[in-house]
Motif scaffolding. Structure first.
Motif, PDB file in Angstrom:
ATOM      1  N   ALA A 107       0.836  -1.205   0.000  1.00  0.00           N
ATOM      2  CA  ALA A 107       0.000   0.000   0.000  1.00  0.00           C
ATOM      3  C   ALA A 107       0.866   1.248   0.000  1.00  0.00           C
ATOM      4  CB  ALA A 107      -0.927  -0.009   1.220  1.00  0.00           C
ATOM      5  N   LEU A 108       1.923   1.242  -0.826  1.00  0.00           N
ATOM      6  CA  LEU A 108       2.810   2.401  -0.878  1.00  0.00           C
ATOM      7  C   LEU A 108       2.076   3.658  -1.339  1.00  0.00           C
ATOM      8  CD1 LEU A 108       6.082   0.859  -2.382  1.00  0.00           C
ATOM      9  CD2 LEU A 108       5.664   1.554  -0.023  1.00  0.00           C
ATOM     10  N   GLY A 109       1.034   3.478  -2.126  1.00  0.00           N
ATOM     11  CA  GLY A 109       0.283   4.638  -2.599  1.00  0.00           C
ATOM     12  C   GLY A 109      -0.446   5.388  -1.507  1.00  0.00           C
ATOM     13  N   ASP A 110      -0.623   4.746  -0.338  1.00  0.00           N
ATOM     14  CA  ASP A 110      -1.348   5.390   0.764  1.00  0.00           C
ATOM     15  C   ASP A 110      -0.432   6.170   1.698  1.00  0.00           C
ATOM     16  OD1 ASP A 110      -3.671   4.295  -0.199  1.00  0.00           O
ATOM     17  OD2 ASP A 110      -3.605   2.550   1.129  1.00  0.00           O
ATOM     18  N   ILE A 111       0.884   5.984   1.578  1.00  0.00           N
ATOM     19  CA  ILE A 111       1.806   6.630   2.523  1.00  0.00           C
ATOM     20  C   ILE A 111       1.670   8.145   2.477  1.00  0.00           C
ATOM     21  CG2 ILE A 111       4.243   7.094   2.986  1.00  0.00           C
ATOM     22  CD1 ILE A 111       4.933   4.326   2.512  1.00  0.00           C
ATOM     23  N   GLN A 112       1.580   8.706   1.274  1.00  0.00           N
ATOM     24  CA  GLN A 112       1.510  10.151   1.128  1.00  0.00           C
ATOM     25  C   GLN A 112       0.296  10.733   1.851  1.00  0.00           C
ATOM     26  OE1 GLN A 112       2.994  12.607  -2.430  1.00  0.00           O
ATOM     27  NE2 GLN A 112       0.907  12.045  -2.977  1.00  0.00           N
ATOM     28  N   LYS A 113      -0.848  10.073   1.735  1.00  0.00           N
ATOM     29  CA  LYS A 113      -2.060  10.559   2.396  1.00  0.00           C
ATOM     30  C   LYS A 113      -1.942  10.444   3.915  1.00  0.00           C
ATOM     31  CE  LYS A 113      -4.811   9.078  -1.577  1.00  0.00           C
ATOM     32  NZ  LYS A 113      -5.860   8.153  -2.070  1.00  0.00           N
TER      33      LYS A 113
END
Length: 544
Positions: A481-487
């Motif tokens: 879930a690397l795409g969620d780190i920024q959020k």
């Protein structure tokens, strides 16, 4: 004694609860006795010496609320003070530590009291030592500095000739030389600022200056020791040179060996003969073989046979030159140091994991072939897993029923003490639990709003925020879930849990695949910082 008396007087005349009186010493920045962790900015009320703010000086800028100046007629900001860690506390401080698991040490406790000054009647005062000596050894730099202060008698009456047991009495001589009371005349040259312990033998033509020699040491002929610390029962054979180094108890340096600046030889290590240690070499005793290798490709035909790594046969000549053929120990390198350093000729770092063949005959148990066996979790691992399950359940139940967050923290605190979990591990498991119970990333802001007071206390400094950031990264990699780190980072930043400087510093250490996922957020942070700096500069120009 003076600090204690002042604390008692304040307690008698104050209508408020005096939690503690903390002593500080006046030491300018850059002084060797002042460690990097003591680089602090202190804010006090000059009329009462009440401590108003305490902040590490590793930030580029400092923010203070306007209420700080409204409530105090005058405010002093000091950058020339060092924390002596001498604190006179009220009796109830112990119970406060027990009730609040987020208070890791006195520093976090003091900051907690200061942050609660609007709702808490307790106060902390500061006493500045003007004509006394107080310091704390926290690293090698302060160890050397405090030792030199003792030799130079800045700590009087705590000096070697006035503070030793009867069996180790010293005689103080000119130029800072301390020799045992019952010593026979040395054939060696003992120069300035040197201490020699009892029952130590020094052979002819040896030369020692600006060093501390422990008890029961053996120093051979033509040895030269400068600016070094030689602990108890150390053996230094003939024609050796020791410079700016530390030799721990039981270490042995064999003939014609040079120990260069910054070297540390741990307990019972052996170097030499005819070796030259690279500057900064740190040698420690090897671990048991089974801790280094998991295979069973080692022969155990005799006691002299030892395990070697695949490149040991290639590195023997280089190791002999650097550490000597009779070496016993391994070069230590911390995890923070790069494992990718090139192994060139004379480069010790490439072999820091290797076994160095031991001259002493240490018994080593035979290794059993356990490649097919299933590893069994240790008791601490089981307890930590049980703690995480309880913490996860507390998070779920608390959020579902919207229980007051203080009650959830008390419940977690009880589990923490029951399983003997450290504060850092508590934060790590709490971060994972927070991410686990989140049903979807869009629900994370609402979830964090409930848990924010807890994480603000748990992640209150740079170290704890790095623990939290690393756990978020680990969770995202495991869950793909690397795409969620920024959020997640954006929400934590807006809630004031993660600081901008710590996020920017942390992102410099992560892998490129993770860094690319938060590139937009990092760019936004930097642009916001630049805009803030520009606005401050323009305001300063207008005021001028």
């Amino acid at each position: 004694e003076g600090v204690r008396n002042i604390s008692l007087i304040r307690r008698q005349i104050s209508q408020e609860a005096v939690v503690s009186t903390q002593s500080t010493g006046k030491v300018l920045p850059g002084h060797p006795t002042r460690g990097l962790e003591d680089d602090i900015v202190v804010c006090t009320n000059p009329s009462t010496n009440q401590l108003l703010r305490l902040q590490n000086a590793n930030s580029k800028k400092f923010n203070y609320e306007l209420d700080l100046f409204d409530k105090n007629e005058a405010v002093d900001f000091r950058y020339d003070l060092m924390n002596t860690y001498v604190i006179i506390c009220e009796a109830h401080v112990l119970s406060r530590f027990g009730d609040h698991f987020d208070k890791q040490d006195m520093e976090s406790f003091i900051k907690g009291i200061i942050d609660e000054d609007e709702t808490c009647s307790e106060t902390i005062y500061m006493h500045i030592l003007e004509h006394s000596y107080a310091a704390r050894v926290t690293n090698l730099r302060t160890y050397v500095s405090v030792s030199q202060d003792i030799i130079h008698r800045w700590t009087y009456p705590v000096v070697p000739d006035n503070n030793s047991p009867p069996a180790d009495q010293y005689i103080y001589r000119r130029r800072g030389i301390y020799l045992p009371n019952s010593v026979r005349p040395y054939k060696a040259k003992i120069h300035q600022n040197t201490i020699v312990g009892s029952e130590t033998t020094i052979d002819r033509n040896a030369e020692i200056s600006d060093s501390v020699i422990g008890r029961k040491c053996e120093i051979g002929a033509n040895v030269k020791i400068t600016n070094s610390f030689i602990w108890d029962e150390v053996t230094i054979k003939n024609d050796c040179v020791i410079e700016n180094s530390i030799l721990c108890s039981g270490a042995t340096v064999k003939n014609n060996t040079t120990v260069t600046s910054g070297c540390i030889l741990s307990y019972d290590t052996v170097v030499g003969p005819q070796a030259t240690l690279k500057p900064g070499t740190r040698l420690s005793v090897p671990l048991p073989v089974q801790h280094v290798r998991n295979d069973s490709e080692c022969s155990t035909e005799s006691e002299e046979t030892h395990c070697t790594s695949d490149n040991d046969s290639l590195s023997d000549n280089m190791m002999d030159e650097m550490l000597g053929s009779d070496r016993w120990g391994k070069v230590y390198r911390s995890d923070e140091e790069s494992d990718d350093s090139e192994e060139g000729e004379g480069d010790v770092s490439g072999f820091y994991r290797s076994w160095f063949c031991a001259a002493p005959t240490h018994h080593m148990d035979e290794m059993s072939d356990s490649s097919d066996s299933t590893p069994v979790p240790s008791e601490p691992e089981l307890e930590e897993h049980s703690f995480y399950l309880e913490l996860l359940e507390s998070f779920r139940a608390g959020f579902a029923s919207r229980t007051h967050i203080d009650h959830v923290m008390i419940e977690i605190n009880s589990s923490k003490h029951a399983y003997n979990i450290s504060v850092a591990d508590t934060l790590m498991h709490a971060t994972r639990a927070l991410l686990e119970i989140c049903p979807a990333i869009k629900e994370f802001p609402n979830l964090l709003q409930y848990f924010a007071p807890m994480f603000s206390k748990l992640a209150s400094d740079r170290t704890s925020q790095f623990v939290m950031l690393e756990e978020i990264q680990t969770w995202a990699l495991e869950q793909e879930a690397l795409g969620d780190i920024q959020k997640i980072l954006l929400v934590l930043y807006r809630q004031g849990i993660l600081e901008e400087a710590n996020i920017l510093e942390w992102q410099e250490t992560i892998e490129d695949n993770v860094k690319s996922k938060i590139a937009v957020f990092i760019k936004w942070l930097r642009e916001a910082e630049e805009e803030s700096s520009d606005e401050e500069e323009s305001e300063e120009e207008e005021s001028d």
